[in-house]
Design a protein around this motif. Structure first.
Motif, PDB file in Angstrom:
ATOM      1  N   ARG A 155      83.898  21.081 -24.616  1.00 61.17           N
ATOM      2  CA  ARG A 155      84.971  20.855 -23.630  1.00 61.17           C
ATOM      3  C   ARG A 155      84.389  20.601 -22.235  1.00 61.17           C
ATOM      4  O   ARG A 155      84.916  19.796 -21.480  1.00 61.17           O
ATOM      5  N   LEU A 156      83.325  21.290 -21.866  1.00 59.55           N
ATOM      6  CA  LEU A 156      82.688  21.041 -20.577  1.00 59.55           C
ATOM      7  C   LEU A 156      82.146  19.621 -20.492  1.00 59.55           C
ATOM      8  O   LEU A 156      82.312  18.943 -19.474  1.00 59.55           O
ATOM      9  N   VAL A 157      81.516  19.170 -21.550  1.00 65.76           N
ATOM     10  CA  VAL A 157      80.965  17.809 -21.567  1.00 65.76           C
ATOM     11  C   VAL A 157      82.091  16.794 -21.420  1.00 65.76           C
ATOM     12  O   VAL A 157      81.992  15.850 -20.638  1.00 65.76           O
ATOM     13  N   SER A 158      83.184  16.985 -22.153  1.00 65.06           N
ATOM     14  CA  SER A 158      84.291  16.029 -22.058  1.00 65.06           C
ATOM     15  C   SER A 158      84.924  16.074 -20.667  1.00 65.06           C
ATOM     16  O   SER A 158      85.362  15.049 -20.151  1.00 65.06           O
ATOM     17  N   TYR A 159      84.967  17.256 -20.050  1.00 61.80           N
ATOM     18  CA  TYR A 159      85.530  17.363 -18.699  1.00 61.80           C
ATOM     19  C   TYR A 159      84.682  16.591 -17.699  1.00 61.80           C
ATOM     20  O   TYR A 159      85.183  15.858 -16.866  1.00 61.80           O
ATOM     21  N   PHE A 160      83.378  16.741 -17.766  1.00 59.87           N
ATOM     22  CA  PHE A 160      82.511  16.079 -16.808  1.00 59.87           C
ATOM     23  C   PHE A 160      82.354  14.597 -17.083  1.00 59.87           C
ATOM     24  O   PHE A 160      81.874  13.855 -16.236  1.00 59.87           O
ATOM     25  N   LYS A 161      82.754  14.138 -18.254  1.00 57.29           N
ATOM     26  CA  LYS A 161      82.707  12.713 -18.543  1.00 57.29           C
ATOM     27  C   LYS A 161      83.961  11.992 -18.080  1.00 57.29           C
ATOM     28  O   LYS A 161      84.025  10.776 -18.135  1.00 57.29           O
ATOM     29  N   ASP A 162      84.971  12.726 -17.649  1.00 58.11           N
ATOM     30  CA  ASP A 162      86.190  12.113 -17.149  1.00 58.11           C
ATOM     31  C   ASP A 162      85.826  11.236 -15.958  1.00 58.11           C
ATOM     32  O   ASP A 162      85.313  11.712 -14.951  1.00 58.11           O
ATOM     33  N   SER A 163      86.083   9.963 -16.048  1.00 57.70           N
ATOM     34  CA  SER A 163      85.602   9.013 -15.046  1.00 57.70           C
ATOM     35  C   SER A 163      86.193   9.263 -13.664  1.00 57.70           C
ATOM     36  O   SER A 163      85.496   9.119 -12.659  1.00 57.70           O
ATOM     37  N   VAL A 164      87.459   9.629 -13.586  1.00 59.35           N
ATOM     38  CA  VAL A 164      88.068   9.873 -12.282  1.00 59.35           C
ATOM     39  C   VAL A 164      87.460  11.110 -11.641  1.00 59.35           C
ATOM     40  O   VAL A 164      87.169  11.114 -10.439  1.00 59.35           O
ATOM     41  N   ALA A 165      87.222  12.141 -12.445  1.00 58.02           N
ATOM     42  CA  ALA A 165      86.604  13.348 -11.905  1.00 58.02           C
ATOM     43  C   ALA A 165      85.204  13.055 -11.396  1.00 58.02           C
ATOM     44  O   ALA A 165      84.811  13.529 -10.324  1.00 58.02           O
TER      45      ALA A 165
END
Length: 122
Positions: free
Chosen positions: A24-34
């Motif tokens: 989940r952390l990896v997917s969160y940090f891959k969010d392009s807008v974030a």
């Protein structure tokens, strides 16, 4: 992040494990807008917040640079603010142009040159 980790829990895996948390952390940090927002300068972030406040206050009506700078001034003059003084106009224009290039803000004016430009938050 914790919400999505909790959503992943079910009868077969009732406990939180490190693999699920890391995923989940990896997917969160891959969010392009974030990722894009984390790459902005303090001025650009502050101008973006000022634009968001203007959009909320004026029911998504277009706003111009003067309105954004006035809203930014409220941040700077707030007691305890650690932001710098109001930037010169050229610096603010460049920051807004970068936000436009990043597609966080849209320029509604089709004319170029020394014409007042209107913006809308995306």
């Amino acid at each position: 992040i914790l919400f999505w980790i909790a959503v992943d829990l079910d009868a077969t895996s009732p406990k939180i494990n490190i693999e699920g948390f890391e995923g989940r952390l990896v997917s969160y940090f891959k969010d392009s807008v974030a990722v894009l927002i984390r790459s902005l300068s303090k001025l650009e972030c502050s101008l973006l917040i000022a634009m968001a406040r203007l959009s909320a206050r004026h029911a998504n009506q277009p706003f111009n640079l003067e309105m954004v700078l006035y809203e930014y001034k409220e941040f700077v003059t707030f007691e305890g603010s650690k932001l710098n003084a109001i930037p010169n106009r050229d610096l603010a224009v460049r920051a807004v142009e970068k936000l436009t290039q990043c597609q966080l803000v849209r320029n509604l004016s089709s004319r170029q040159g020394k014409v007042q430009k209107d913006y809308r938050q995306m």
